[in-house]
Scaffold this motif. Structure first.
Motif, PDB file in Angstrom:
ATOM      1  N   CYS A  18     -26.990  13.880  39.648  1.00 50.02           N
ATOM      2  CA  CYS A  18     -28.321  13.631  40.188  1.00 50.02           C
ATOM      3  C   CYS A  18     -28.322  12.548  41.269  1.00 50.02           C
ATOM      4  CB  CYS A  18     -29.249  13.215  39.054  1.00 50.02           C
ATOM      5  SG  CYS A  18     -28.765  11.644  38.297  1.00 50.02           S
ATOM      6  N   PRO A  19     -29.474  12.378  41.954  1.00 49.02           N
ATOM      7  CA  PRO A  19     -29.573  11.311  42.952  1.00 49.02           C
ATOM      8  C   PRO A  19     -29.297   9.928  42.401  1.00 49.02           C
ATOM      9  CG  PRO A  19     -31.365  12.866  43.249  1.00 49.02           C
ATOM     10  CD  PRO A  19     -30.657  13.266  41.978  1.00 49.02           C
ATOM     11  N   LYS A  20     -29.584   9.705  41.111  1.00 48.09           N
ATOM     12  CA  LYS A  20     -29.294   8.388  40.527  1.00 48.09           C
ATOM     13  C   LYS A  20     -27.791   8.127  40.531  1.00 48.09           C
ATOM     14  CE  LYS A  20     -31.877   9.778  37.100  1.00 48.09           C
ATOM     15  NZ  LYS A  20     -32.704  10.769  37.785  1.00 48.09           N
ATOM     16  N   ASN A  21     -27.002   9.158  40.280  1.00 43.83           N
ATOM     17  CA  ASN A  21     -25.553   9.033  40.368  1.00 43.83           C
ATOM     18  C   ASN A  21     -25.118   8.768  41.804  1.00 43.83           C
ATOM     19  OD1 ASN A  21     -24.358   9.159  37.836  1.00 43.83           O
ATOM     20  ND2 ASN A  21     -23.090  10.910  38.352  1.00 43.83           N
ATOM     21  N   LEU A  22     -25.808   9.413  42.745  1.00 47.09           N
ATOM     22  CA  LEU A  22     -25.480   9.221  44.161  1.00 47.09           C
ATOM     23  C   LEU A  22     -25.698   7.769  44.562  1.00 47.09           C
ATOM     24  CD1 LEU A  22     -24.662  10.874  46.736  1.00 47.09           C
ATOM     25  CD2 LEU A  22     -27.089  10.903  47.292  1.00 47.09           C
ATOM     26  N   VAL A  23     -26.776   7.168  44.081  1.00 44.98           N
ATOM     27  CA  VAL A  23     -27.036   5.754  44.368  1.00 44.98           C
ATOM     28  C   VAL A  23     -25.925   4.891  43.778  1.00 44.98           C
ATOM     29  CG1 VAL A  23     -28.596   3.823  43.930  1.00 44.98           C
ATOM     30  CG2 VAL A  23     -29.519   6.042  44.573  1.00 44.98           C
ATOM     31  N   ASP A  24     -25.493   5.217  42.559  1.00 43.02           N
ATOM     32  CA  ASP A  24     -24.379   4.476  41.955  1.00 43.02           C
ATOM     33  C   ASP A  24     -23.139   4.570  42.844  1.00 43.02           C
ATOM     34  OD1 ASP A  24     -25.979   3.855  39.838  1.00 43.02           O
ATOM     35  OD2 ASP A  24     -25.114   5.316  38.459  1.00 43.02           O
ATOM     36  N   SER A  25     -22.860   5.769  43.350  1.00 38.28           N
ATOM     37  CA  SER A  25     -21.692   5.960  44.216  1.00 38.28           C
ATOM     38  C   SER A  25     -21.802   5.119  45.480  1.00 38.28           C
ATOM     39  CB  SER A  25     -21.535   7.443  44.577  1.00 38.28           C
ATOM     40  OG  SER A  25     -21.249   8.225  43.440  1.00 38.28           O
ATOM     41  N   GLU A  26     -23.004   5.081  46.064  1.00 36.31           N
ATOM     42  CA  GLU A  26     -23.214   4.280  47.271  1.00 36.31           C
ATOM     43  C   GLU A  26     -22.975   2.800  46.996  1.00 36.31           C
ATOM     44  OE1 GLU A  26     -26.482   7.055  49.649  1.00 36.31           O
ATOM     45  OE2 GLU A  26     -27.183   5.383  48.428  1.00 36.31           O
ATOM     46  N   ARG A  27     -23.440   2.329  45.834  1.00 36.77           N
ATOM     47  CA  ARG A  27     -23.250   0.909  45.498  1.00 36.77           C
ATOM     48  C   ARG A  27     -21.771   0.587  45.299  1.00 36.77           C
ATOM     49  NH1 ARG A  27     -28.204  -0.257  41.195  1.00 36.77           N
ATOM     50  NH2 ARG A  27     -29.888  -0.194  42.724  1.00 36.77           N
ATOM     51  N   ILE A  28     -21.061   1.489  44.646  1.00 40.01           N
ATOM     52  CA  ILE A  28     -19.624   1.280  44.424  1.00 40.01           C
ATOM     53  C   ILE A  28     -18.892   1.233  45.756  1.00 40.01           C
ATOM     54  CG2 ILE A  28     -17.525   2.325  43.484  1.00 40.01           C
ATOM     55  CD1 ILE A  28     -19.362   3.491  41.243  1.00 40.01           C
ATOM     56  N   LEU A  29     -19.175   2.200  46.630  1.00 35.13           N
ATOM     57  CA  LEU A  29     -18.496   2.243  47.929  1.00 35.13           C
ATOM     58  C   LEU A  29     -18.866   1.043  48.793  1.00 35.13           C
ATOM     59  CD1 LEU A  29     -18.650   6.028  48.896  1.00 35.13           C
ATOM     60  CD2 LEU A  29     -16.741   4.743  47.925  1.00 35.13           C
ATOM     61  N   GLY A 103     -17.964   3.668  32.335  1.00 37.94           N
ATOM     62  CA  GLY A 103     -19.217   4.350  32.074  1.00 37.94           C
ATOM     63  C   GLY A 103     -20.192   4.279  33.238  1.00 37.94           C
ATOM     64  N   ALA A 104     -21.389   4.810  33.004  1.00 37.26           N
ATOM     65  CA  ALA A 104     -22.429   4.845  34.038  1.00 37.26           C
ATOM     66  C   ALA A 104     -22.836   3.443  34.464  1.00 37.26           C
ATOM     67  CB  ALA A 104     -23.648   5.601  33.505  1.00 37.26           C
ATOM     68  N   HIS A 105     -23.122   3.286  35.756  1.00 36.29           N
ATOM     69  CA  HIS A 105     -23.521   2.051  36.435  1.00 36.29           C
ATOM     70  C   HIS A 105     -22.727   0.820  35.994  1.00 36.29           C
ATOM     71  CE1 HIS A 105     -26.751   2.552  33.265  1.00 36.29           C
ATOM     72  NE2 HIS A 105     -26.408   1.319  32.989  1.00 36.29           N
TER      73      HIS A 105
END
Length: 443
Positions: A18-29, A103-105
């Protein structure tokens, strides 16, 4: 003598869900880029590949496992994060060569695992990143996550066990992030969370100072302040709590988009009770009517589950009648699918697959007809459209205020070669089908 800069390690990313996962990916990158790492668009050039997994449905888990397997086969150096991090033992058993599972976030753990797997050479010249962070979406729109987790315990959902209870961000931190995104070129903010309406409940709606004024950690206050920043503001994952009525006037004022993404899931009281969701569908119909009186152009999108355990033909017929009454603008549907760990799996009277398919087809036929009628009514009108892409033949693709990216319809334009991605233009609507509009920019 010229200084030769060391080459930073390169990181590849596969982001699922989902988009929430996409935001997590952006923060990690963004964090990794600020630490000096470079990004790789393919497996071959990556020193480490991150796979951000989704574990909401069994089909999503299968897709995540396939992505992990592909990354192992193509690169071999893989770190797994996201919702499936809860199943670390299973992942390690299936893929013994995995470098780490988080895990998540769990941003710090992911970044720490990358530092261990591919250490950065020390260099003061490599740690550069734009203020707005790195994005995986086009420049002109951005997802803005306002909270993590969820306090609901819906019987079909395992999100609380994956992401925990509600944890809201400070309103000033959210507004600061939004401001930076807009300064960097964002024209549309898509507000996301597991439960946007519950924002701030966990922190008792504590106010924070923002530009000399107090702003409560509350959906209404946050929406109003976001609307003052000058971008389109679109609300997603809004549960129909009573205070949602307070944001409709903000739509009428033009501060936020006349758009609500509400996951109703069903209308039958029996099924809603089995789902452990509020069963107030009649009152919701009355509220929708009031919302449309206040903001006539409001677009309401929702998702529904068909074939939930215990759903009878009468329950489904009630849902169909409710949809006729609600006349929702955008509707998605899912056939019930057991999810490991969900309480709904243990309910009696599971619906046979063939009946699920038949009900799904009937629901989609009905909602497609409603959508077609609503879009046909827009022919002849002039609508604001944000441009997502321009082709070489003079055409363009965009979205109206009623359309969120990737999940709703589109507006296809002719004679639009002079436009560019991110433009917001007035468009004369010339035609429509079941899901999309067709038009031409107004001179």
């Amino acid at each position: 003598m010229a200084t030769t800069l060391p080459s930073p390690p390169k990181i590849g990313m596969v982001s699922l869900g989902c988009p929430k996962n996409l935001v997590d990916s952006e923060r990690i990158l963004t964090k990794l880029r600020s630490d000096g790492y470079a990004m790789s668009p393919d497996y071959a050039g990556a020193d480490v590949v991150l796979v951000n997994t989704c574990g909401f449905l069994d089909s999503a888990k299968e897709e995540s496992l396939e992505a992990i397997g592909e990354a192992i086969a193509e690169n071999g150096r893989v770190i797994v994060t996201g919702c499936m991090g809860k199943e670390a033992e299973m992942i390690r058993a299936k893929f013994p060569g995995i470098l780490a599972v988080t895990g998540a976030h769990q941003y710090e753990e992911v970044v720490g695992a990358v530092h261990k797997a591919a250490p950065m050479p020390p260099s003061a010249f490599l740690n550069l990143v734009p203020d707005s962070g790195l994005k995986l979406t086009p420049r002109h729109y951005s997802y803005l996550k306002i909270s993590e987790g969820c306090n609901h315990r819906c019987s079909f959902c395992i999100i609380p066990s994956l992401r925990g209870d509600l944890v809201s961000r400070r309103p000033d931190a959210i507004l600061r992030e939004a401001e930076k995104l807009i300064e960097a070129g964002t024209k549309e903010l898509l507000v996301i969370s597991q439960d946007t309406s519950a924002y701030g409940v966990d922190i008792r709606h504590q106010p924070r100072m923002w530009h000399g004024e107090e702003v409560r950690a509350h959906m209404t206050d946050l929406s109003r302040e976001l609307g003052k920043l000058g971008a389109w503001v679109r609300l997603h994952y809004v549960y129909p709590y009573p205070h949602v009525d307070q944001v409709i006037p903000l739509m009428a004022e033009g501060l936020i988009l006349p758009y609500l993404d509400i996951p109703f899931q069903h209308a039958s009281r029996n099924v809603l009770k089995l789902m452990k969701r509020p069963a107030n569908e009649t009152k919701v119909l009355e509220r929708i009517k009031t919302w449309r009186t206040i903001a006539p152009d409001i677009a309401i999108r929702s998702t529904f589950v068909v074939g939930f355990p215990g759903e009878t033909e009468d329950d489904f017929a009630y849902l169909m009648d409710w949809l006729e009454g609600a006349q929702l603008d955008r509707v998605g549907a899912f056939r019930f699918e057991p999810v490991e760990g969900a309480a709904a799996n243990d309910l009696p009277n599971h619906v046979p697959d063939e009946i699920k398919e038949e009900r799904y087809a009937r629901l989609m036929e009905l909602t497609a007809r409603i959508s077609a009628d609503k879009l046909q009514a827009k022919v002849g009108r002039t609508l604001d459209v944000i441009i997502d892409a321009v082709d070489e033949e003079g055409g363009a693709t965009g979205r109206s205020k009623a359309d969120a990216p990737e999940i709703d319809g589109e507006v296809f334009l002719r004679d639009a070669g002079h436009l560019k991605q991110g433009d917001i233009v007035a468009v004369s609507i010339e035609d429509a089908d079941e899901h999309d509009l067709y038009g031409v920019p107004v001179a």
